[in-house]
Design a protein around this motif. Structure first.
Motif, PDB file in Angstrom:
ATOM      1  N   VAL A   9     101.726  30.405   6.394  1.00 47.47           N
ATOM      2  CA  VAL A   9     102.539  30.331   5.185  1.00 47.47           C
ATOM      3  C   VAL A   9     101.877  31.161   4.105  1.00 47.47           C
TER       4      VAL A   9
ATOM      5  N   TYR B 125     109.838  24.276  11.294  1.00 54.68           N
ATOM      6  CA  TYR B 125     110.023  23.089  10.485  1.00 54.68           C
ATOM      7  C   TYR B 125     109.253  23.356   9.189  1.00 54.68           C
TER       8      TYR B 125
ATOM      9  N   PHE C  56     108.188  22.358   5.061  1.00 52.25           N
ATOM     10  CA  PHE C  56     107.933  21.211   4.193  1.00 52.25           C
ATOM     11  C   PHE C  56     107.409  21.689   2.841  1.00 52.25           C
TER      12      PHE C  56
ATOM     13  N   TYR D 159     105.159  19.907  -0.353  1.00 57.03           N
ATOM     14  CA  TYR D 159     104.384  18.778  -0.852  1.00 57.03           C
ATOM     15  C   TYR D 159     103.956  19.083  -2.280  1.00 57.03           C
TER      16      TYR D 159
ATOM     17  N   LYS E  20     112.049  18.577   3.268  1.00 52.86           N
ATOM     18  CA  LYS E  20     111.818  19.313   4.501  1.00 52.86           C
ATOM     19  C   LYS E  20     113.096  19.984   4.969  1.00 52.86           C
TER      20      LYS E  20
ATOM     21  N   LEU F 298     100.321  20.784  -8.520  1.00 52.48           N
ATOM     22  CA  LEU F 298     100.036  21.788  -7.487  1.00 52.48           C
ATOM     23  C   LEU F 298     101.045  21.595  -6.357  1.00 52.48           C
TER      24      LEU F 298
ATOM     25  N   PHE G 173     102.513  22.706  -2.563  1.00 53.68           N
ATOM     26  CA  PHE G 173     102.134  23.302  -1.294  1.00 53.68           C
ATOM     27  C   PHE G 173     103.347  23.419  -0.380  1.00 53.68           C
TER      28      PHE G 173
ATOM     29  N   ARG H  98     105.518  23.973  10.408  1.00 47.23           N
ATOM     30  CA  ARG H  98     105.148  23.572  11.756  1.00 47.23           C
ATOM     31  C   ARG H  98     106.043  24.330  12.710  1.00 47.23           C
TER      32      ARG H  98
ATOM     33  N   ARG I 175     100.203  20.245  14.256  1.00 45.11           N
ATOM     34  CA  ARG I 175      99.525  20.618  13.033  1.00 45.11           C
ATOM     35  C   ARG I 175     100.479  21.260  12.042  1.00 45.11           C
ATOM     36  N   LEU I 176     100.201  20.991  10.760  1.00 41.03           N
ATOM     37  CA  LEU I 176     100.867  21.687   9.680  1.00 41.03           C
ATOM     38  C   LEU I 176      99.967  22.821   9.206  1.00 41.03           C
TER      39      LEU I 176
ATOM     40  N   PHE J  45      99.353  25.108   6.005  1.00 37.92           N
ATOM     41  CA  PHE J  45      99.659  25.091   4.577  1.00 37.92           C
ATOM     42  C   PHE J  45      99.443  26.451   3.941  1.00 37.92           C
ATOM     43  N   GLY J  46     100.195  26.673   2.871  1.00 37.27           N
ATOM     44  CA  GLY J  46      99.876  27.768   1.976  1.00 37.27           C
ATOM     45  C   GLY J  46      98.739  27.356   1.053  1.00 37.27           C
ATOM     46  N   LYS J  47      98.308  28.291   0.222  1.00 35.71           N
ATOM     47  CA  LYS J  47      97.158  28.005  -0.649  1.00 35.71           C
ATOM     48  C   LYS J  47      97.517  27.169  -1.860  1.00 35.71           C
TER      49      LYS J  47
ATOM     50  N   TYR K  24      95.976  12.104  11.433  1.00 36.10           N
ATOM     51  CA  TYR K  24      95.467  13.454  11.240  1.00 36.10           C
ATOM     52  C   TYR K  24      94.338  13.454  10.206  1.00 36.10           C
TER      53      TYR K  24
ATOM     54  N   TYR L 141      92.762  16.525   7.645  1.00 35.71           N
ATOM     55  CA  TYR L 141      92.775  17.872   7.102  1.00 35.71           C
ATOM     56  C   TYR L 141      91.641  17.970   6.090  1.00 35.71           C
TER      57      TYR L 141
ATOM     58  N   GLN M 228      90.206  20.471   2.580  1.00 37.92           N
ATOM     59  CA  GLN M 228      90.469  21.555   1.629  1.00 37.92           C
ATOM     60  C   GLN M 228      89.174  21.878   0.916  1.00 37.92           C
TER      61      GLN M 228
ATOM     62  N   GLN N  49      90.519  26.846  -1.646  1.00 41.29           N
ATOM     63  CA  GLN N  49      91.057  27.392  -0.408  1.00 41.29           C
ATOM     64  C   GLN N  49      92.243  26.557   0.091  1.00 41.29           C
ATOM     65  N   LYS N  50      92.802  26.988   1.210  1.00 39.14           N
ATOM     66  CA  LYS N  50      93.962  26.301   1.771  1.00 39.14           C
ATOM     67  C   LYS N  50      93.584  24.949   2.350  1.00 39.14           C
ATOM     68  N   VAL N  51      94.578  24.092   2.442  1.00 38.21           N
ATOM     69  CA  VAL N  51      94.424  22.869   3.222  1.00 38.21           C
ATOM     70  C   VAL N  51      94.416  23.270   4.698  1.00 38.21           C
TER      71      VAL N  51
ATOM     72  N   PHE O 280      93.952  22.198   8.845  1.00 43.38           N
ATOM     73  CA  PHE O 280      94.055  21.156   9.859  1.00 43.38           C
ATOM     74  C   PHE O 280      92.722  21.007  10.592  1.00 43.38           C
TER      75      PHE O 280
ATOM     76  N   GLU P 223      95.022  17.101  19.526  1.00 42.47           N
ATOM     77  CA  GLU P 223      94.843  18.497  19.172  1.00 42.47           C
ATOM     78  C   GLU P 223      93.686  18.611  18.180  1.00 42.47           C
TER      79      GLU P 223
ATOM     80  N   GLN Q 178     104.494  14.241   7.521  1.00 41.32           N
ATOM     81  CA  GLN Q 178     103.198  13.576   7.497  1.00 41.32           C
ATOM     82  C   GLN Q 178     102.947  13.052   6.082  1.00 41.32           C
TER      83      GLN Q 178
END
Lengths: 115, 115
Positions: A4, A32, A34, A36, A49, A88, A90, A94, A102-103, A105-107, B33, B35, B37, B41-43, B45, B56, B104
């Motif tokens: 992303v 998929y 999302f 956040y 989503k 913030l 995000f 997926r 796993r998702l 994420f963007g920054k 899960y 994650y 951060q 930086q990005k979040v 997984f 996974e 999630q």
């Protein structure tokens, strides 16, 4: 692998004006998607989503997002921003074709709504 | 509304020490899960867990990391010998895999500082 991009670090908008937070994605199959939001000292809160169906999805707090497959985008929008929307944001993706959970994420984008 | 909770909110530890981060997922969720951060930086997984085993893990989740669900409610992340670069915000999440396109739900995070 899915990824992303959120191209802007910070989005400033005046209260009452439309808010847009940009997101583009990369997946091998159908995504998929999302959004956040993270308020200070809080976890990531789910907003909305896109899985399938109508390209325009509506979520919490008056937010909506439009899935655009040709542009591989999923921009978050709100018609009239509130000061309390400052947070913030995000975008995450997926790829169900990956067979994993796993998702990616963007920054994140800091949104500042100016009174 | 059910929430994911995490303890402690902030953990400071010395390099080489073991830490355990704790999470209580939403009670009827089946997938769990972690994650993280790193600041700015990005979040990212780390790992997913289902039916009492890892389903996974990412390349970050090396032998220094382990996860456990020691009872019916807690889900823990252990780092055996912490490094400076492990300093980050660690988020726990859970989801209901029974629904297609599940989202999630994230906890508020534990800020880990390794000195």
């Amino acid at each position: 692998a899915q990824s992303v991009a959120q191209p802007e670090d910070q989005v400033n908008v005046a209260e009452g004006n439309p808010l847009t937070v940009k997101c583009t994605y990369s997946v091998s199959g159908n995504p998929y998607l999302f959004w956040y939001v993270q308020y200070p000292n809080r976890g990531l809160q789910f907003l909305l989503k896109y899985i399938t169906g109508d390209n325009l999805v509506k979520g919490s707090y008056g937010f909506e997002a439009e899935f655009n497959k040709s542009q591989t985008s999923f921009h978050l929008k709100k018609p009239s921003a509130l000061v309390s929307d400052s947070a913030l944001y995000f975008c995450a993706v997926r790829d169900p074709a990956d067979g994993n959970n796993r998702l990616a994420f963007g920054k994140g984008n800091q949104v500042v709504v100016i009174p | 509304e059910p929430e994911v909770t995490q303890t402690p909110s902030h953990q400071v530890t010395q390099m080489g020490q073991e830490v355990i981060l704790r999470c209580v997922p939403i009670s009827n969720h089946l997938y769990f899960y972690w994650y993280r951060q790193i600041l700015g930086q990005k979040v990212e997984f780390l790992v997913s867990f289902y039916n009492n085993e890892i389903s996974e893990k990412s390349e970050i989740f090396d032998d220094q990391f382990s996860v456990e669900r020691p009872d019916g409610s807690n889900f823990t992340l252990k780092i055996r010998s912490t490094k400076l670069e492990d300093s980050a915000m660690y988020f726990c999440a859970s989801s209901d895999q029974g629904r297609l396109g599940y989202e999630q739900y994230f906890g508020p995070g534990t800020r880990l500082t390794v000195t």
